[in-house]
Design a protein around this motif. Structure first.
Motif, PDB file in Angstrom:
ATOM      1  N   ARG A 191      -4.755  -7.142 -27.628  1.00 21.19           N
ATOM      2  CA  ARG A 191      -6.186  -6.924 -27.358  1.00 21.19           C
ATOM      3  C   ARG A 191      -6.723  -5.750 -28.162  1.00 21.19           C
ATOM      4  O   ARG A 191      -6.009  -4.796 -28.455  1.00 21.19           O
ATOM      5  CB  ARG A 191      -6.403  -6.552 -25.884  1.00 21.19           C
ATOM      6  N   ASP A 192      -8.000  -5.805 -28.437  1.00 23.25           N
ATOM      7  CA  ASP A 192      -8.704  -4.627 -28.933  1.00 23.25           C
ATOM      8  C   ASP A 192      -8.800  -3.613 -27.796  1.00 23.25           C
ATOM      9  O   ASP A 192      -8.605  -3.949 -26.612  1.00 23.25           O
ATOM     10  CB  ASP A 192     -10.104  -5.031 -29.406  1.00 23.25           C
ATOM     11  N   LEU A 193      -9.084  -2.368 -28.119  1.00 24.66           N
ATOM     12  CA  LEU A 193      -9.351  -1.375 -27.079  1.00 24.66           C
ATOM     13  C   LEU A 193     -10.489  -1.879 -26.189  1.00 24.66           C
ATOM     14  O   LEU A 193     -11.492  -2.403 -26.683  1.00 24.66           O
ATOM     15  CB  LEU A 193      -9.719  -0.032 -27.708  1.00 24.66           C
ATOM     16  N   ALA A 194     -10.329  -1.735 -24.897  1.00 26.48           N
ATOM     17  CA  ALA A 194     -11.289  -2.219 -23.903  1.00 26.48           C
ATOM     18  C   ALA A 194     -11.416  -3.738 -23.906  1.00 26.48           C
ATOM     19  O   ALA A 194     -12.384  -4.289 -23.387  1.00 26.48           O
ATOM     20  CB  ALA A 194     -12.660  -1.575 -24.089  1.00 26.48           C
ATOM     21  N   GLY A 195     -10.431  -4.410 -24.471  1.00 20.01           N
ATOM     22  CA  GLY A 195     -10.440  -5.872 -24.482  1.00 20.01           C
ATOM     23  C   GLY A 195      -9.950  -6.466 -23.171  1.00 20.01           C
ATOM     24  O   GLY A 195      -9.521  -5.759 -22.259  1.00 20.01           O
ATOM     25  N   THR A 196      -9.989  -7.773 -23.107  1.00 17.21           N
ATOM     26  CA  THR A 196      -9.648  -8.500 -21.878  1.00 17.21           C
ATOM     27  C   THR A 196      -8.400  -9.352 -22.099  1.00 17.21           C
ATOM     28  O   THR A 196      -8.285 -10.037 -23.119  1.00 17.21           O
ATOM     29  CB  THR A 196     -10.818  -9.410 -21.459  1.00 17.21           C
ATOM     30  N   ASP A 237     -10.927  -9.540 -28.971  1.00 18.01           N
ATOM     31  CA  ASP A 237     -11.745  -9.151 -27.815  1.00 18.01           C
ATOM     32  C   ASP A 237     -11.171  -9.720 -26.516  1.00 18.01           C
ATOM     33  O   ASP A 237     -11.182  -9.054 -25.476  1.00 18.01           O
ATOM     34  CB  ASP A 237     -13.181  -9.659 -27.994  1.00 18.01           C
ATOM     35  N   ARG A 247      -5.578   1.995 -23.112  1.00 18.75           N
ATOM     36  CA  ARG A 247      -6.157   0.843 -23.799  1.00 18.75           C
ATOM     37  C   ARG A 247      -7.399   0.320 -23.084  1.00 18.75           C
ATOM     38  O   ARG A 247      -8.208  -0.399 -23.680  1.00 18.75           O
ATOM     39  CB  ARG A 247      -5.120  -0.280 -23.941  1.00 18.75           C
ATOM     40  N   GLY A 248      -7.531   0.660 -21.803  1.00 20.53           N
ATOM     41  CA  GLY A 248      -8.726   0.271 -21.065  1.00 20.53           C
ATOM     42  C   GLY A 248      -8.872  -1.233 -20.931  1.00 20.53           C
ATOM     43  O   GLY A 248      -7.918  -2.000 -21.055  1.00 20.53           O
ATOM     44  N   GLY A 249     -10.082  -1.676 -20.698  1.00 25.13           N
ATOM     45  CA  GLY A 249     -10.373  -3.100 -20.603  1.00 25.13           C
ATOM     46  C   GLY A 249      -9.965  -3.701 -19.286  1.00 25.13           C
ATOM     47  O   GLY A 249      -9.821  -3.010 -18.264  1.00 25.13           O
ATOM     48  N   SER A 250      -9.745  -5.022 -19.299  1.00 23.37           N
ATOM     49  CA  SER A 250      -9.506  -5.773 -18.060  1.00 23.37           C
ATOM     50  C   SER A 250      -8.253  -6.616 -18.189  1.00 23.37           C
ATOM     51  O   SER A 250      -8.017  -7.248 -19.221  1.00 23.37           O
ATOM     52  CB  SER A 250     -10.696  -6.699 -17.760  1.00 23.37           C
TER      53      SER A 250
END
Length: 363
Positions: free
Chosen positions: A269-274, A250, A298-301
């Protein structure tokens, strides 16, 4: 009256540090004179010596310190002579746009002492991170002093002034690690180990320590890592994914600050992970070649953590309290106590991964 004290300076790029006489003026308005009791040897000081931060030599090194206020200048009400304080390099101004937005941990105009410390020949010294604490006494802005319980040993209190706070904050404040989350920390030196400790405090379920040194991984386990990965032997991205159900963590914290470790963190990172970058790169380093579609897909931050996004007046007393309750083992970070003449040797030990922190003790 100007004080003549011992201090450790970096006179020029890449040269060994030296102990010399430093002239410290009495505090002026808004300033405080602090008798330093202990100061950790941080990798940032080595960055200064090596020219990785600037070229304003000579530098007065040291910044991760605790001590006792000896005198204050006009208008200072936040601290008084005799107060035990941790020095910080985020003395919030209260007036910049970050402060006005209610985000003082991002203060863009932090205060430093206006007067300068010098060598005996009048050469002006550049204090590391606006502090300069490898010295018997240092002059700082009063806002750089955070009052804490004097019962805490200075050799552990001072570590909150930089490395431990940076790592803890990278996990808790910047990465928003929370109960049940998975975390991977790349680089298990002082800052990375503190990020592991912060993840434990936050209640993370899976905490993966990544390093190339088995000694550091052993120490990370003692601090609270649930799994370890030696990235010298296996692909860290694949290993982190395997330990997180094939998904990735995460939150991934890069406590090394190199393009290759940042890229590992990006894909671990997981998808949308930081991904949190808390290790400090050198000016020549560049963002790795990553397809822009991967950034989108992959999104996230992707975040940088400045000083663990801490607010010293809020965080230092709280962390001291956790230490006193036995919930934060700051003692584990102190590998050795050394004298003021041992800083160069401490840099070598740090470079070879022999210590988490060497701490200079001032008699």
């Amino acid at each position: 009256m100007t004080s003549h004290v011992r201090g450790v300076i970096a006179r020029s790029k890449g040269e060994p540090v030296e102990v010399t006489t430093v002239l410290v003026p009495d505090p002026g308005p808004g300033e405080a004179l602090v008798a330093v009791q202990a100061c950790g040897v941080c990798h940032t000081d080595l960055h200064y010596r090596e020219g990785g931060i600037g070229d304003d030599y000579p530098y007065l090194l040291g910044h991760e310190a605790a001590g006792v206020v000896e005198a204050v200048g006009d208008g200072v009400t936040s601290v008084a002579p005799g107060d035990f304080v941790i020095l910080n390099w985020r003395a919030v101004c209260g007036e910049c746009r970050a402060c006005r937005r209610g985000r003082p941990w991002y203060c863009f105009a932090t205060h430093n002492a206006k007067q300068k410390m010098t060598l005996e020949d009048g050469t002006v010294l550049s204090p590391a991170l606006g502090i300069g604490a490898f010295v018997d006494k240092t002059l700082v802005a009063a806002g750089q002093c955070t009052k804490v319980d004097p019962a805490v040993p200075p050799e552990v209190a001072g570590l909150l002034g930089c490395g431990v706070m940076a790592g803890l904050g990278a996990a808790i404040n910047t990465g928003a690690v929370a109960r049940g989350k998975s975390v991977a920390v790349i680089g298990c030196g002082g800052v990375g180990s503190a990020a592991i400790a912060g993840s434990v405090l936050a209640g993370a379920e899976t905490i993966i320590a990544v390093d190339v040194d088995d000694r550091k991984l052993e120490g990370a386990t003692a601090i609270g890592a649930t799994h370890t990965v030696n990235s010298k032997n296996v692909d860290p991205v694949e290993a982190i994914q395997a330990l997180t159900g094939g998904n990735g963590a995460d939150v991934v914290i890069d406590a090394v600050g190199r393009p290759e470790t940042w890229k590992q963190g990006f894909y671990a990172r997981d998808l949308a992970g930081t991904l949190v970058l808390v290790g400090v790169p050198t000016p020549d380093m560049r963002i790795p070649d990553i397809p822009l579609i991967d950034v989108f897909g992959r999104g996230g931050s992707l975040k940088s953590s400045w000083y663990g996004d801490c607010l010293p007046s809020r965080d230092f007393p709280m962390l001291v309290s956790l230490y006193q309750q036995g919930r934060l083992d700051l003692d584990a970070f102190v590998s050795e106590e050394i004298g003021v003449g041992d800083v160069e040797a401490a840099f070598e030990k740090m470079h070879h991964g022999d210590v988490l922190r060497s701490v200079v003790i001032f008699a």
